[in-house]
Design a protein around this motif. Structure first.
Motif, PDB file in Angstrom:
ATOM      1  N   ASN A 325       0.849  -1.188   0.000  1.00  7.75           N
ATOM      2  CA  ASN A 325       0.000   0.000   0.000  1.00  7.75           C
ATOM      3  C   ASN A 325       0.885   1.238   0.000  1.00  7.75           C
ATOM      4  O   ASN A 325       1.659   1.463   0.938  1.00  7.75           O
ATOM      5  CB  ASN A 325      -0.905  -0.012   1.229  1.00  7.75           C
ATOM      6  CG  ASN A 325      -1.941   1.092   1.203  1.00  7.75           C
ATOM      7  OD1 ASN A 325      -1.768   2.136   0.559  1.00  7.75           O
ATOM      8  ND2 ASN A 325      -3.037   0.887   1.923  1.00  7.75           N
ATOM      9  N   ALA A 326       0.792   2.046  -1.015  1.00  7.55           N
ATOM     10  CA  ALA A 326       1.679   3.201  -1.173  1.00  7.55           C
ATOM     11  C   ALA A 326       1.479   4.257  -0.097  1.00  7.55           C
ATOM     12  O   ALA A 326       2.354   5.104   0.120  1.00  7.55           O
ATOM     13  CB  ALA A 326       1.463   3.827  -2.556  1.00  7.55           C
ATOM     14  N   THR A 327       0.344   4.209   0.619  1.00  6.84           N
ATOM     15  CA  THR A 327       0.065   5.245   1.624  1.00  6.84           C
ATOM     16  C   THR A 327       0.646   4.919   2.998  1.00  6.84           C
ATOM     17  O   THR A 327       0.609   5.764   3.886  1.00  6.84           O
ATOM     18  CB  THR A 327      -1.452   5.440   1.764  1.00  6.84           C
ATOM     19  OG1 THR A 327      -2.035   4.214   2.242  1.00  6.84           O
ATOM     20  CG2 THR A 327      -2.080   5.829   0.423  1.00  6.84           C
ATOM     21  N   THR A 328       1.174   3.726   3.182  1.00  4.50           N
ATOM     22  CA  THR A 328       1.708   3.349   4.495  1.00  4.50           C
ATOM     23  C   THR A 328       3.156   3.785   4.635  1.00  4.50           C
ATOM     24  O   THR A 328       3.939   3.708   3.682  1.00  4.50           O
ATOM     25  CB  THR A 328       1.635   1.825   4.707  1.00  4.50           C
ATOM     26  OG1 THR A 328       2.397   1.173   3.688  1.00  4.50           O
ATOM     27  CG2 THR A 328       0.200   1.341   4.646  1.00  4.50           C
ATOM     28  N   ASP A 329       3.503   4.224   5.851  1.00  7.77           N
ATOM     29  CA  ASP A 329       4.904   4.571   6.105  1.00  7.77           C
ATOM     30  C   ASP A 329       5.597   3.403   6.801  1.00  7.77           C
ATOM     31  O   ASP A 329       5.002   2.338   7.024  1.00  7.77           O
ATOM     32  CB  ASP A 329       5.011   5.852   6.933  1.00  7.77           C
ATOM     33  CG  ASP A 329       4.338   5.751   8.302  1.00  7.77           C
ATOM     34  OD1 ASP A 329       4.117   4.606   8.776  1.00  7.77           O
ATOM     35  OD2 ASP A 329       4.057   6.807   8.909  1.00  7.77           O
ATOM     36  N   ILE A 330       6.864   3.595   7.163  1.00  2.08           N
ATOM     37  CA  ILE A 330       7.642   2.500   7.741  1.00  2.08           C
ATOM     38  C   ILE A 330       7.006   1.979   9.018  1.00  2.08           C
ATOM     39  O   ILE A 330       6.903   0.760   9.228  1.00  2.08           O
ATOM     40  CB  ILE A 330       9.092   2.964   8.017  1.00  2.08           C
ATOM     41  CG1 ILE A 330       9.853   3.138   6.699  1.00  2.08           C
ATOM     42  CG2 ILE A 330       9.820   1.956   8.905  1.00  2.08           C
ATOM     43  CD1 ILE A 330      11.258   3.653   6.884  1.00  2.08           C
ATOM     44  N   LEU A 331       6.549   2.891   9.873  1.00  2.00           N
ATOM     45  CA  LEU A 331       6.001   2.454  11.150  1.00  2.00           C
ATOM     46  C   LEU A 331       4.658   1.751  10.972  1.00  2.00           C
ATOM     47  O   LEU A 331       4.337   0.833  11.734  1.00  2.00           O
ATOM     48  CB  LEU A 331       5.869   3.639  12.105  1.00  2.00           C
ATOM     49  CG  LEU A 331       7.199   4.313  12.489  1.00  2.00           C
ATOM     50  CD1 LEU A 331       6.969   5.377  13.560  1.00  2.00           C
ATOM     51  CD2 LEU A 331       8.206   3.287  12.976  1.00  2.00           C
ATOM     52  N   ASP A 332       3.877   2.156   9.963  1.00  2.00           N
ATOM     53  CA  ASP A 332       2.643   1.433   9.664  1.00  2.00           C
ATOM     54  C   ASP A 332       2.950  -0.007   9.275  1.00  2.00           C
ATOM     55  O   ASP A 332       2.231  -0.934   9.656  1.00  2.00           O
ATOM     56  CB  ASP A 332       1.884   2.118   8.518  1.00  2.00           C
ATOM     57  CG  ASP A 332       1.286   3.447   8.932  1.00  2.00           C
ATOM     58  OD1 ASP A 332       0.929   3.592  10.114  1.00  2.00           O
ATOM     59  OD2 ASP A 332       1.183   4.344   8.065  1.00  2.00           O
TER      60      ASP A 332
END
Length: 507
Positions: A325-332
């Motif tokens: 998912n392109a909207t997730t960051d590393i912590l997600d």
């Protein structure tokens, strides 16, 4: 009458004291042979048709003649005689050496003895380690899981001096001789079996008491993780390798996540942001709490990375799924791994920072300070973890703060050996199987190559901590089935040689 033994997950024992030994960050990875998470919410039953519980009036101090040395305590042992061929046939004894916890979980989870007893017509015996379960010199005080007696023991400067591995081995020697005498089984050969710390005890028992045991199966026994024999990076380097093999993307994400946690924590309301993002059960006090939790979670997953679920794969599937998912960051992505691993906890909260003390955490903290400490640290740049070298001075401070004692980091190798193990054991050692799974981080401190024809290393590329001695499953892969068969073949060879010698002596 069915004896119901309330045996909950070790890590979730109710807190009966406000004191926490060492704190989560400073604890070495657990040495328990059975993954405590597998027993979550379960109870263990000991049935009369299979098991009988006994207590032996054990000597408190085997090595002195002080007045208190003559004191005794009740040591618990459990016997299954269903398949035993009897003393008149000199049928063998399979003895499990208990380690750092009540023996109940091992009776329920260690299947190697029960599964092979019919083949060998063997008596099965489980021996509980002193100070754990119902074998505490101060009494159990609330049942086998109660921590009250353990708390009192490690804080009692007189009684805790008898809480060590040498006394435990002497207990096992005296108790096994008692059992053989009681059953008139003088010629019955004994094989001792143990996992993790218990595996170390099994190998040391064979070396220290060869007149009592014919041989030893030491599963996942890190007998070389003392002094500087094993590089301090050994444990967490293996954890890193496990995750990198599971998924390169997962490995990279975890490696990058630590700096991101620090960056977010430094922001205004950063700890609140992290608490909400990771759905912690209580607000974070600092970033180290979260990082320690994640570090321990990854280590636990690697150590008990057993089929068919393979926890490292499960975590990485969560991380990789979120990465798509392109909207997730590393912590997600990291949190998705936490959810995948801790999914039974539900959606309210996923990370519980308030780890409670249990007998194992309290007792092992004492043992690690007094003699069993392994110098585990992180210095390698290729590790997926932040640099955290083993600090001997910090260990001294912790031991002084908790117990008022100086650690003895060289005593284990002084008393049991370890340096130049191949050269030394090839001279006088025999009949020991060192079994390891190379996905187990503690295998880095194990014996991985044959020392002689009778000191044998059995290793599997995909094996995890003490997997070979646990209850077999229909889903077990062929390599695990083969490892167990190889162990049985070796033990059977020891028996054949023993009975030939016994026959010649009787002529």
């Amino acid at each position: 009458m069915i004896i119901l033994v309330f045996r909950w997950l070790l890590m979730l024992v109710v807190i009966l004291t406000t004191k926490t030994y060492f704190g989560t960050a400073k604890r070495s990875p657990r040495l328990s042979p059975i993954d405590p998470l597998l027993m979550k919410g379960k109870k263990v039953y000991v049935t009369p048709s299979g098991f009988e519980t006994f207590f032996y009036n054990q000597t408190l101090d085997h090595f002195n003649y002080k007045p208190e040395s003559y004191a005794t305590f009740q040591q618990r042992y459990i016997i299954n005689s269903k398949w035993w061929g009897g003393a008149n046939k000199s049928a063998p004894i399979l003895a499990y050496l208990g380690a750092e916890g009540p023996i109940d979980l091992d009776v329920a989870g260690v299947g190697f003895l029960i599964e092979n007893a019919p083949r060998f017509k063997a008596l099965v015996v489980y021996l509980e380690h002193r100070f754990y379960g119902e074998s505490n010199p101060l009494g159990s005080k609330g049942g086998p899981d109660s921590i009250e007696a353990m708390e009192e023991s490690v804080n009692n400067k007189t009684i805790r001096g008898y809480f060590n591995s040498a006394q435990a081995l002497a207990d096992y020697a005296e108790l096994l001789l008692h059992i053989k005498e009681k059953l008139h089984a003088h010629n019955s050969p004994v094989i001792v079996i143990g996992g993790s710390y218990g595996g170390m005890l099994a190998s040391w028992f064979r070396l220290k008491y060869p007149h009592i045991t014919l041989g030893a199966l030491a599963s996942s026994a890190p007998i070389l993780y003392f002094d500087d024999i094993t590089p301090q990076d050994g444990y967490f380097s293996t954890v890193t390798k496990d995750f990198k093999e599971a998924s390169e993307n997962c490995y990279t994400t975890i490696k990058q996540s630590w700096d991101e946690v620090d960056r977010v924590a430094s922001m205004p309301n950063g700890l609140l942001i992290l608490s909400q993002k990771f759905k912690t059960c209580s607000p974070l006090n600092n970033a180290l709490e979260l990082k320690d939790y994640l570090k321990n979670m990854y280590a636990h997953a690697a150590q008990y990375n057993a089929p068919p679920k393979y926890p490292t794969t499960r975590i990485c599937e969560g991380v990789d799924g979120a990465s798509s998912n392109a909207t997730t960051d590393i912590l997600d992505r990291v949190f998705a791994g936490v959810v995948a691993y801790n999914s039974p906890l539900g959606s309210t909260c996923y990370i519980n920072m308030e780890e409670s003390d249990d007998q194992t955490s309290i007792g092992w903290s004492w043992q690690a300070c007094s003699e069993m400490g392994s110098p585990i640290g992180i210095t390698s740049n290729v590790s997926m973890f932040q640099r955290s070298p083993y600090d001997a001075n910090e260990n001294i401070r912790n031991c002084m703060e908790n117990f008022g004692v100086m650690p003895r980091p060289h005593w284990a190798t002084t008393y049991y050996g370890g340096q130049d193990i191949r050269m030394i054991l090839s001279r006088f050692g025999s009949n020991i199987i060192f079994s390891n799974g190379l996905r187990d981080p503690y295998s880095s401190g194990g014996v991985l190559e044959d020392i002689s024809q009778n000191i044998i290393a059995l290793k599997t590329t995909n094996g995890s901590h003490c997997l070979d001695i646990q209850i077999s499953q229909e889903t077990d892969p062929e390599w695990l089935v083969k490892q167990r068969k190889d162990e049985v073949k070796i033990i059977n060879r020891w028996f054949r040689k023993y009975y030939r010698s016994l026959h010649l002596l009787k002529q």
